[in-house]
Design a protein around this motif. Structure first.
Motif: not given
Length: 141
Positions: A78-83, A85, A132
């Motif tokens: 997972d290379q995302s900056k924010a997730t 869920t 967030t």
């Protein structure tokens, strides 16, 4: 006897398409053809498979082959900056809006779990750390 009119062009000159009179099939010249609807056997493919491949091949209800494997798949990174869920099922709708004055990204999502969420992401200019917050949205059925 009147002269035959040339075909008329009906598309304002974009490309040459001419109207032609319809063509009909004479019922006396129709031929009935029997078609074999059974799928062709692929015996050659089976002969080329070894025992391990045969054990891993399965067929679903529609008759399509499903190949399973005991090999370990490489992990997905997972290379995302924010997730976010918050959803428990597939997401079907998403929209976003960035407010430059407050430096906030607003994301609204709706999913198959019959839920809608407002996600707020704010980046402070001091440390570039994203904050967030997720707010569930009420929606009547």
């Amino acid at each position: 006897m009147a002269d035959a009119l040339p075909p008329t062009n009906s598309n304002n000159g974009d490309e040459e398409v001419f109207d032609e009179p319809p063509t009909f099939i004479d019922l006396n010249s129709a031929v009935e053809v029997k078609v074999d609807d059974s799928p062709a056997a692929d015996d050659d493919d089976d002969a080329m498979m070894d025992d391990d491949e045969m054990a891993n091949n399965q067929t679903n209800a529609a008759g399509d082959e499903i190949t399973t494997s005991n090999e370990q798949q490489p992990p997905i990174i997972d290379q995302s900056k924010a997730t976010f869920t918050s959803h428990t099922d597939a997401i079907y709708a998403i929209t976003s809006h960035y407010d430059a004055q407050s430096n906030t990204l607003y994301i609204v999502s709706g999913g198959g779990d019959d839920r809608a969420y407002l996600h707020l992401m704010t980046t402070s200019t001091n440390n570039n750390q994203a904050q967030t917050k997720t707010v569930p949205l009420a929606h009547p059925h």
